[in-house]
Scaffold this motif. Structure first.
Motif, PDB file in Angstrom:
ATOM      1  N   GLU A 116      25.963  32.941 105.628  1.00 27.53           N
ATOM      2  CA  GLU A 116      25.329  32.582 106.898  1.00 27.53           C
ATOM      3  C   GLU A 116      24.488  31.315 106.796  1.00 27.53           C
ATOM      4  O   GLU A 116      24.217  30.668 107.797  1.00 27.53           O
ATOM      5  N   ARG A 117      24.097  30.968 105.571  1.00 31.26           N
ATOM      6  CA  ARG A 117      23.206  29.810 105.381  1.00 31.26           C
ATOM      7  C   ARG A 117      23.945  28.718 104.623  1.00 31.26           C
ATOM      8  O   ARG A 117      23.550  28.307 103.542  1.00 31.26           O
ATOM      9  N   LYS A 118      25.000  28.209 105.224  1.00 38.10           N
ATOM     10  CA  LYS A 118      25.861  27.242 104.562  1.00 38.10           C
ATOM     11  C   LYS A 118      25.125  25.961 104.184  1.00 38.10           C
ATOM     12  O   LYS A 118      25.487  25.293 103.219  1.00 38.10           O
ATOM     13  N   GLU A 119      24.133  25.622 104.993  1.00 38.44           N
ATOM     14  CA  GLU A 119      23.416  24.373 104.707  1.00 38.44           C
ATOM     15  C   GLU A 119      22.460  24.520 103.534  1.00 38.44           C
ATOM     16  O   GLU A 119      21.910  23.546 103.046  1.00 38.44           O
ATOM     17  N   ARG A 120      22.280  25.739 103.052  1.00 33.67           N
ATOM     18  CA  ARG A 120      21.328  25.996 101.971  1.00 33.67           C
ATOM     19  C   ARG A 120      22.071  26.313 100.680  1.00 33.67           C
ATOM     20  O   ARG A 120      21.963  27.402 100.128  1.00 33.67           O
ATOM     21  N   SER A 121      22.866  25.361 100.187  1.00 36.11           N
ATOM     22  CA  SER A 121      23.627  25.604  98.961  1.00 36.11           C
ATOM     23  C   SER A 121      22.706  25.867  97.780  1.00 36.11           C
ATOM     24  O   SER A 121      23.101  26.499  96.801  1.00 36.11           O
ATOM     25  N   LYS A 122      21.444  25.397  97.892  1.00 39.65           N
ATOM     26  CA  LYS A 122      20.513  25.643  96.787  1.00 39.65           C
ATOM     27  C   LYS A 122      20.202  27.130  96.626  1.00 39.65           C
ATOM     28  O   LYS A 122      19.772  27.567  95.549  1.00 39.65           O
ATOM     29  N   ASP A 123      20.449  27.933  97.674  1.00 34.41           N
ATOM     30  CA  ASP A 123      20.246  29.377  97.556  1.00 34.41           C
ATOM     31  C   ASP A 123      21.150  29.977  96.490  1.00 34.41           C
ATOM     32  O   ASP A 123      20.789  30.936  95.810  1.00 34.41           O
ATOM     33  N   VAL A 124      22.352  29.415  96.364  1.00 32.17           N
ATOM     34  CA  VAL A 124      23.305  29.889  95.365  1.00 32.17           C
ATOM     35  C   VAL A 124      22.708  29.745  93.972  1.00 32.17           C
ATOM     36  O   VAL A 124      22.719  30.684  93.164  1.00 32.17           O
ATOM     37  N   PHE A 125      22.206  28.570  93.674  1.00 33.87           N
ATOM     38  CA  PHE A 125      21.673  28.300  92.337  1.00 33.87           C
ATOM     39  C   PHE A 125      20.370  29.058  92.098  1.00 33.87           C
ATOM     40  O   PHE A 125      20.097  29.487  90.982  1.00 33.87           O
ATOM     41  N   LYS A 126      19.596  29.238  93.149  1.00 34.57           N
ATOM     42  CA  LYS A 126      18.358  30.015  93.020  1.00 34.57           C
ATOM     43  C   LYS A 126      18.680  31.463  92.653  1.00 34.57           C
ATOM     44  O   LYS A 126      18.028  32.060  91.793  1.00 34.57           O
ATOM     45  N   TYR A 127      19.712  32.023  93.311  1.00 39.19           N
ATOM     46  CA  TYR A 127      20.121  33.396  93.007  1.00 39.19           C
ATOM     47  C   TYR A 127      20.575  33.507  91.558  1.00 39.19           C
ATOM     48  O   TYR A 127      20.153  34.415  90.825  1.00 39.19           O
ATOM     49  N   ILE A 128      21.442  32.583  91.126  1.00 40.97           N
ATOM     50  CA  ILE A 128      21.990  32.658  89.769  1.00 40.97           C
ATOM     51  C   ILE A 128      20.871  32.519  88.737  1.00 40.97           C
ATOM     52  O   ILE A 128      20.849  33.251  87.731  1.00 40.97           O
ATOM     53  N   GLU A 129      19.941  31.609  88.963  1.00 42.92           N
ATOM     54  CA  GLU A 129      18.850  31.424  87.993  1.00 42.92           C
ATOM     55  C   GLU A 129      17.992  32.682  87.897  1.00 42.92           C
ATOM     56  O   GLU A 129      17.646  33.121  86.789  1.00 42.92           O
ATOM     57  N   SER A 130      17.660  33.266  89.034  1.00 44.38           N
ATOM     58  CA  SER A 130      16.855  34.498  89.013  1.00 44.38           C
ATOM     59  C   SER A 130      17.619  35.629  88.337  1.00 44.38           C
ATOM     60  O   SER A 130      17.056  36.410  87.553  1.00 44.38           O
ATOM     61  N   PHE A 131      18.900  35.725  88.631  1.00 43.05           N
ATOM     62  CA  PHE A 131      19.751  36.749  88.021  1.00 43.05           C
ATOM     63  C   PHE A 131      19.806  36.577  86.510  1.00 43.05           C
ATOM     64  O   PHE A 131      19.604  37.524  85.741  1.00 43.05           O
ATOM     65  N   MET A 132      20.054  35.339  86.048  1.00 41.09           N
ATOM     66  CA  MET A 132      20.145  35.061  84.618  1.00 41.09           C
ATOM     67  C   MET A 132      18.806  35.302  83.920  1.00 41.09           C
ATOM     68  O   MET A 132      18.750  35.777  82.781  1.00 41.09           O
ATOM     69  N   ASP A 133      17.723  34.962  84.603  1.00 48.29           N
ATOM     70  CA  ASP A 133      16.392  35.160  84.028  1.00 48.29           C
ATOM     71  C   ASP A 133      16.142  36.642  83.752  1.00 48.29           C
ATOM     72  O   ASP A 133      15.626  37.026  82.694  1.00 48.29           O
ATOM     73  N   GLU A 134      16.530  37.480  84.696  1.00 46.44           N
ATOM     74  CA  GLU A 134      16.341  38.926  84.520  1.00 46.44           C
ATOM     75  C   GLU A 134      17.286  39.467  83.439  1.00 46.44           C
ATOM     76  O   GLU A 134      16.875  40.271  82.587  1.00 46.44           O
ATOM     77  N   ILE A 135      18.538  39.025  83.465  1.00 47.76           N
ATOM     78  CA  ILE A 135      19.523  39.471  82.477  1.00 47.76           C
ATOM     79  C   ILE A 135      19.098  39.084  81.065  1.00 47.76           C
ATOM     80  O   ILE A 135      19.302  39.827  80.096  1.00 47.76           O
ATOM     81  N   SER A 136      18.474  37.918  80.932  1.00 43.75           N
ATOM     82  CA  SER A 136      18.090  37.409  79.608  1.00 43.75           C
ATOM     83  C   SER A 136      17.008  38.245  78.937  1.00 43.75           C
ATOM     84  O   SER A 136      16.743  38.071  77.744  1.00 43.75           O
ATOM     85  N   GLN A 137      16.394  39.181  79.687  1.00 41.14           N
ATOM     86  CA  GLN A 137      15.397  40.060  79.082  1.00 41.14           C
ATOM     87  C   GLN A 137      16.050  41.053  78.109  1.00 41.14           C
ATOM     88  O   GLN A 137      15.401  41.561  77.196  1.00 41.14           O
ATOM     89  N   LYS A 138      17.350  41.309  78.320  1.00 36.74           N
ATOM     90  CA  LYS A 138      18.060  42.263  77.455  1.00 36.74           C
ATOM     91  C   LYS A 138      19.253  41.637  76.747  1.00 36.74           C
ATOM     92  O   LYS A 138      19.602  42.031  75.634  1.00 36.74           O
ATOM     93  N   TYR A 139      19.915  40.675  77.400  1.00 36.93           N
ATOM     94  CA  TYR A 139      21.130  40.058  76.869  1.00 36.93           C
ATOM     95  C   TYR A 139      20.950  38.550  76.694  1.00 36.93           C
ATOM     96  O   TYR A 139      20.011  37.964  77.235  1.00 36.93           O
ATOM     97  N   VAL A 140      21.893  37.967  75.964  1.00 39.85           N
ATOM     98  CA  VAL A 140      22.026  36.506  75.921  1.00 39.85           C
ATOM     99  C   VAL A 140      23.143  36.152  76.900  1.00 39.85           C
ATOM    100  O   VAL A 140      24.317  36.412  76.619  1.00 39.85           O
ATOM    101  N   PRO A 141      22.806  35.568  78.059  1.00 35.44           N
ATOM    102  CA  PRO A 141      23.844  35.255  79.045  1.00 35.44           C
ATOM    103  C   PRO A 141      24.709  34.062  78.617  1.00 35.44           C
ATOM    104  O   PRO A 141      24.213  33.084  78.060  1.00 35.44           O
ATOM    105  N   ILE A 142      26.009  34.170  78.872  1.00 30.76           N
ATOM    106  CA  ILE A 142      26.955  33.081  78.611  1.00 30.76           C
ATOM    107  C   ILE A 142      27.758  32.849  79.881  1.00 30.76           C
ATOM    108  O   ILE A 142      28.386  33.773  80.401  1.00 30.76           O
ATOM    109  N   LEU A 143      27.729  31.641  80.395  1.00 29.62           N
ATOM    110  CA  LEU A 143      28.484  31.283  81.588  1.00 29.62           C
ATOM    111  C   LEU A 143      29.647  30.384  81.175  1.00 29.62           C
ATOM    112  O   LEU A 143      29.443  29.320  80.588  1.00 29.62           O
TER     113      LEU A 143
END
Length: 349
Positions: A116-143
């Motif tokens: 719904e927020r196509k003009e806010r592509s930065k939301d995509v990267f914000k989500y991924i960074e927050s997700f990876m930050d939380e995941i990194s508490q237990k795992y080593v993330p690899i993209l």
């Protein structure tokens, strides 16, 4: 059906494992000639990692991405069962189930919000960074992004590839949240990347080439090839994994190795000759003389250095006849089979 086993990539595997032993700090570009086994290598490494690694594998191969929605479709793995308020809550909820995932998990409600927020592509990267930050508490993330060049021309306000590069730099060099591997068989894309100022000092390159002579012979010996047959395959095919698998399957089905490799060379020569058909039909704006001039570079050499890439060389790279390595400024045929075909065509010109 007899499965062809993974073979002879210890050097590359050890280099990747060495990268993973340290804190994320650089984007790693995995490159090499077409069909040299880059994707197979990354999948093999990912499946063999300890349980404290979480792999997010995004394969862009064969995907046609024109804009924002298509980009989100390939980037994310939609979870239709869960509804969460944000990336951190969701990451906490699925931590125990992570290992090797095709795409970055996202609950349906958050995915729909991004659409719904196509003009806010930065939301995509914000989500991924927050997700990876939380995941990194237990795992080593690899993209892992396979065939990254697919999105090279996609624009979301500006070229998407530059937004991704900036985001990858943030994930690795700035926040050290995740290891990032970008895989590509498009050597012109890698050549562009190599010249990109924003990536200087922020990325590294790992070449995955065809098997060498000893690796090829060892591979074929596993499937009962005689010494003479091994030599014949090397003479015609070199160490291109996809060609070796084809010859192995032909042998398993009772075909003569010599006849099979000769037929493969004949087919490849015909495919390259079709370039001249396109020139005659004015489908391409390149002259026959220009093609033959480039082919003559390989009359006695299998690889040559280049000062600059001209229109003809670029055309032949796009047609998957030649391969460019920007790290050494060298150009060569995509395979030994291509080299033999080029020499045959050049000789008859």
């Amino acid at each position: 059906m007899r499965r062809i086993e993974f073979h002879d990539r210890n050097e590359e595997i050890n280099e990747i494992l060495g990268i993973l032993e340290h804190e994320p700090s650089l984007i790693t570009f995995i490159y090499g000639p077409i069909n040299s086994g880059k994707t197979e290598l990354m999948n093999h490494v990912a499946k063999g990692l300890p349980e404290d690694y979480a792999v997010f594998y995004i394969n862009l191969r064969g995907r046609f991405i024109r804009g924002y929605e298509e980009f989100l479709d390939v980037l994310f793995e939609i979870d239709e069962e869960r509804r969460e308020g944000n990336a951190r809550e969701y990451a906490k909820a699925i931590l125990k189930d992570l290992k090797h995932i095709s795409g970055i998990p996202i609950p349906l409600n958050l995915f729909e919000m991004m659409l719904e927020r196509k003009e806010r592509s930065k939301d995509v990267f914000k989500y991924i960074e927050s997700f990876m930050d939380e995941i990194s508490q237990k795992y080593v993330p690899i993209l892992i992004i396979d065939e990254l060049q697919v999105i090279g021309d996609v624009r979301i306000n500006e070229l998407l590839i530059y937004k991704l590069f900036n985001f990858f730099i943030r994930l690795t060099k700035e926040t050290h949240l995740a290891h990032v591997f970008a895989v590509s068989s498009d050597s012109l894309f890698i050549e562009d990347v190599y010249r990109e100022a924003m990536l200087q000092g922020r990325c590294d390159y790992l070449m995955v080439d065809d098997f060498n002579y000893e690796g090829t012979r060892t591979f074929l010996a596993k499937y009962g090839f005689s010494k003479d047959a091994e030599e014949k395959v090397w003479e015609y095919c070199g160490g291109k994994p996809i060609y070796l698998v084809k010859v192995i399957n032909a042998k398993i089905h009772g075909k003569e190795v010599k006849e099979e490799v000769e037929k493969m060379l004949e087919t490849r020569t015909s495919q390259i000759l079709s370039i001249f058909d396109d020139i005659a039909l004015k489908r391409v704006d390149i002259s026959e003389d220009a093609i033959i001039k480039v082919f003559s570079l390989f009359e006695t050499e299998a690889e040559v250095r280049y000062e600059r890439l001209d229109e003809t060389k670029i055309f032949l790279v796009k047609r998957n006849v030649l391969f460019v390595d920007p790290t050494t400024r060298t150009i060569r045929p995509q395979s030994k089979q291509d080299l033999l075909a080029i020499r045959e065509i050049q000789k008859e010109a």
